[in-house]
Design a protein around this motif. Structure first.
Motif, PDB file in Angstrom:
ATOM      1  N   SER A  22      47.280  40.013  54.348  1.00  0.00           N
ATOM      2  CA  SER A  22      46.072  39.719  55.126  1.00  0.00           C
ATOM      3  C   SER A  22      46.270  40.174  56.568  1.00  0.00           C
ATOM      4  CB  SER A  22      45.758  38.227  55.065  1.00  0.00           C
ATOM      5  OG  SER A  22      46.805  37.491  55.656  1.00  0.00           O
ATOM      6  N   ASP A  23      45.184  40.260  57.316  1.00  0.00           N
ATOM      7  CA  ASP A  23      45.245  40.720  58.701  1.00  0.00           C
ATOM      8  C   ASP A  23      46.143  39.835  59.561  1.00  0.00           C
ATOM      9  OD1 ASP A  23      43.568  42.840  58.174  1.00  0.00           O
ATOM     10  OD2 ASP A  23      41.752  41.742  58.744  1.00  0.00           O
ATOM     11  N   ASP A  24      46.119  38.539  59.307  1.00  0.00           N
ATOM     12  CA  ASP A  24      46.942  37.623  60.105  1.00  0.00           C
ATOM     13  C   ASP A  24      48.339  37.417  59.514  1.00  0.00           C
ATOM     14  OD1 ASP A  24      46.376  36.086  57.893  1.00  0.00           O
ATOM     15  OD2 ASP A  24      45.445  34.454  59.014  1.00  0.00           O
ATOM     16  N   LEU A  25      48.673  38.179  58.469  1.00  0.00           N
ATOM     17  CA  LEU A  25      49.984  38.158  57.805  1.00  0.00           C
ATOM     18  C   LEU A  25      50.313  36.826  57.130  1.00  0.00           C
ATOM     19  CD1 LEU A  25      52.086  40.018  60.524  1.00  0.00           C
ATOM     20  CD2 LEU A  25      50.950  41.005  58.553  1.00  0.00           C
ATOM     21  N   SER A  26      49.307  35.971  56.943  1.00  0.00           N
ATOM     22  CA  SER A  26      49.567  34.675  56.314  1.00  0.00           C
ATOM     23  C   SER A  26      49.545  34.755  54.789  1.00  0.00           C
ATOM     24  CB  SER A  26      48.540  33.638  56.786  1.00  0.00           C
ATOM     25  OG  SER A  26      47.245  34.036  56.382  1.00  0.00           O
ATOM     26  N   ILE A  27      48.908  35.784  54.240  1.00  0.00           N
ATOM     27  CA  ILE A  27      48.791  35.930  52.784  1.00  0.00           C
ATOM     28  C   ILE A  27      49.418  37.255  52.372  1.00  0.00           C
ATOM     29  CG2 ILE A  27      47.210  36.036  50.826  1.00  0.00           C
ATOM     30  CD1 ILE A  27      45.110  34.661  52.609  1.00  0.00           C
ATOM     31  N   THR A  28      50.249  37.204  51.339  1.00  0.00           N
ATOM     32  CA  THR A  28      50.854  38.415  50.794  1.00  0.00           C
ATOM     33  C   THR A  28      50.740  38.370  49.277  1.00  0.00           C
ATOM     34  OG1 THR A  28      52.435  38.541  52.608  1.00  0.00           O
ATOM     35  CG2 THR A  28      52.961  39.784  50.635  1.00  0.00           C
ATOM     36  N   LYS A  59      43.041  40.785  39.684  1.00  0.00           N
ATOM     37  CA  LYS A  59      43.752  39.802  38.851  1.00  0.00           C
ATOM     38  C   LYS A  59      44.572  40.492  37.762  1.00  0.00           C
ATOM     39  CE  LYS A  59      40.335  36.225  39.700  1.00  0.00           C
ATOM     40  NZ  LYS A  59      39.189  35.506  39.145  1.00  0.00           N
ATOM     41  N   GLU A  60      44.070  41.587  37.252  1.00  0.00           N
ATOM     42  CA  GLU A  60      44.771  42.340  36.207  1.00  0.00           C
ATOM     43  C   GLU A  60      46.061  42.960  36.740  1.00  0.00           C
ATOM     44  OE1 GLU A  60      44.614  43.726  32.145  1.00  0.00           O
ATOM     45  OE2 GLU A  60      43.395  42.261  33.203  1.00  0.00           O
ATOM     46  N   CYS A  61      46.066  43.322  38.009  1.00  0.00           N
ATOM     47  CA  CYS A  61      47.220  43.983  38.617  1.00  0.00           C
ATOM     48  C   CYS A  61      48.180  43.016  39.303  1.00  0.00           C
ATOM     49  CB  CYS A  61      46.743  45.004  39.646  1.00  0.00           C
ATOM     50  SG  CYS A  61      45.767  46.324  38.926  1.00  0.00           S
ATOM     51  N   LEU A  62      47.744  41.814  39.549  1.00  0.00           N
ATOM     52  CA  LEU A  62      48.525  40.838  40.293  1.00  0.00           C
ATOM     53  C   LEU A  62      49.811  40.489  39.564  1.00  0.00           C
ATOM     54  CD1 LEU A  62      48.398  39.068  42.832  1.00  0.00           C
ATOM     55  CD2 LEU A  62      47.316  37.310  41.434  1.00  0.00           C
ATOM     56  N   LEU A  63      50.920  40.485  40.294  1.00  0.00           N
ATOM     57  CA  LEU A  63      52.222  40.186  39.703  1.00  0.00           C
ATOM     58  C   LEU A  63      52.666  38.750  39.950  1.00  0.00           C
ATOM     59  CD1 LEU A  63      54.097  43.487  40.565  1.00  0.00           C
ATOM     60  CD2 LEU A  63      53.166  42.787  38.360  1.00  0.00           C
ATOM     61  N   ASP A  64      52.283  38.179  41.069  1.00  0.00           N
ATOM     62  CA  ASP A  64      52.603  36.776  41.325  1.00  0.00           C
ATOM     63  C   ASP A  64      51.338  35.953  41.106  1.00  0.00           C
ATOM     64  OD1 ASP A  64      51.417  37.997  43.501  1.00  0.00           O
ATOM     65  OD2 ASP A  64      52.503  36.826  44.994  1.00  0.00           O
ATOM     66  N   PHE A  72      40.122  38.083  50.263  1.00  0.00           N
ATOM     67  CA  PHE A  72      41.389  38.804  50.166  1.00  0.00           C
ATOM     68  C   PHE A  72      41.465  39.573  48.850  1.00  0.00           C
ATOM     69  CE2 PHE A  72      45.866  39.018  48.847  1.00  0.00           C
ATOM     70  CZ  PHE A  72      46.399  39.705  49.919  1.00  0.00           C
ATOM     71  N   MET A  73      41.049  38.941  47.744  1.00  0.00           N
ATOM     72  CA  MET A  73      41.089  39.605  46.440  1.00  0.00           C
ATOM     73  C   MET A  73      40.177  40.827  46.421  1.00  0.00           C
ATOM     74  SD  MET A  73      41.479  36.571  43.585  1.00  0.00           S
ATOM     75  CE  MET A  73      39.888  35.838  43.846  1.00  0.00           C
ATOM     76  N   LEU A  74      38.991  40.721  47.021  1.00  0.00           N
ATOM     77  CA  LEU A  74      38.069  41.860  47.073  1.00  0.00           C
ATOM     78  C   LEU A  74      38.650  42.997  47.917  1.00  0.00           C
ATOM     79  CD1 LEU A  74      34.645  40.038  47.447  1.00  0.00           C
ATOM     80  CD2 LEU A  74      35.428  41.376  45.481  1.00  0.00           C
ATOM     81  N   SER A  75      39.249  42.641  49.035  1.00  0.00           N
ATOM     82  CA  SER A  75      39.840  43.659  49.904  1.00  0.00           C
ATOM     83  C   SER A  75      40.986  44.382  49.191  1.00  0.00           C
ATOM     84  CB  SER A  75      40.349  42.998  51.179  1.00  0.00           C
ATOM     85  OG  SER A  75      41.032  43.932  51.978  1.00  0.00           O
ATOM     86  N   ALA A  76      41.874  43.617  48.562  1.00  0.00           N
ATOM     87  CA  ALA A  76      42.994  44.224  47.839  1.00  0.00           C
ATOM     88  C   ALA A  76      42.491  45.028  46.638  1.00  0.00           C
ATOM     89  CB  ALA A  76      43.971  43.143  47.383  1.00  0.00           C
ATOM     90  N   GLY A  77      41.483  44.503  45.931  1.00  0.00           N
ATOM     91  CA  GLY A  77      40.907  45.220  44.790  1.00  0.00           C
ATOM     92  C   GLY A  77      40.299  46.546  45.210  1.00  0.00           C
ATOM     93  N   ASN A  78      39.606  46.547  46.342  1.00  0.00           N
ATOM     94  CA  ASN A  78      39.035  47.798  46.853  1.00  0.00           C
ATOM     95  C   ASN A  78      40.136  48.780  47.234  1.00  0.00           C
ATOM     96  OD1 ASN A  78      36.224  47.443  46.610  1.00  0.00           O
ATOM     97  ND2 ASN A  78      36.209  46.113  48.403  1.00  0.00           N
ATOM     98  N   SER A  79      41.245  48.273  47.741  1.00  0.00           N
ATOM     99  CA  SER A  79      42.380  49.146  48.067  1.00  0.00           C
ATOM    100  C   SER A  79      42.958  49.769  46.805  1.00  0.00           C
ATOM    101  CB  SER A  79      43.465  48.359  48.796  1.00  0.00           C
ATOM    102  OG  SER A  79      42.992  47.913  50.038  1.00  0.00           O
ATOM    103  N   ILE A  80      43.025  48.998  45.731  1.00  0.00           N
ATOM    104  CA  ILE A  80      43.523  49.519  44.452  1.00  0.00           C
ATOM    105  C   ILE A  80      42.606  50.628  43.939  1.00  0.00           C
ATOM    106  CG2 ILE A  80      43.959  48.950  42.029  1.00  0.00           C
ATOM    107  CD1 ILE A  80      44.870  46.148  43.022  1.00  0.00           C
TER     108      ILE A  80
END
Length: 156
Positions: A22-28, A59-64, A72-80
């Motif tokens: 995340s932008d504030d580095l609190s979520i990885t 969710k399909e790609c998430l390892l943890d 956050f999920m939408l942002s990461a999904g769009n990056s994928i």
């Protein structure tokens, strides 16, 4: 958050491991690249509900298996999705259209004896590029063989 050993184990198992923060580095979150079958499911869901399709892909790609907020999920999904789009660009031929995916999968399966539906998207496109090159090279060799055969046959 995963330690270095766990991340290394994930890299050995899945190849590339994507890290989203995340932008504030609190979520990885750590993700793998989607398989071809996951990407096809994403495309089918995208027709009906793009929002849910992106969440599905993340969710399909998430390892943890932790819970993340939707933004956050939408942002990461769009990056994928952006990474897949980047992986799909290669120089031999334009990216196959939707109806060409099965033909591409068959070409990869024939050339390399692997299940293309279980490959990460970057590996799928790399093998497709190589399979297309092999096909083109084989056609050129066959064409040269026929030219030589006709030349020998009709030269007398």
């Amino acid at each position: 958050m995963l330690d270095e050993t766990a991340i290394q184990n994930l890299k050995e198992k899945y190849g590339a491991v994507l890290k989203f923060t995340s932008d504030d580095l609190s979520i990885t979150a750590y993700c793998k690249k989607p398989s071809f079958s996951s990407f096809l499911k994403y495309q089918n869901k995208y027709k009906d509900n793009p929002h849910e399709a992106i969440l599905f892909l993340f969710k399909e790609c998430l390892l943890d298996k932790e819970n993340y907020d939707e933004e956050f999920m939408l942002s990461a999904g769009n990056s994928i999705v952006a990474m897949i789009k980047n992986d799909s660009e290669f120089s031999i031929d334009a990216t196959p259209k939707k109806d060409e995916f099965k033909k591409s999968a068959a070409l990869i399966r024939n050339a390399f004896s692997v299940d293309p539906y279980k490959l990460p998207m970057d590996e799928f496109y790399k093998l497709l590029e190589e399979a297309l090159w092999l096909q083109k090279h084989t056609e050129i060799r066959m064409e040269n063989t026929l030219i030589n055969a006709f030349a020998k046959t009709f030269s007398n």
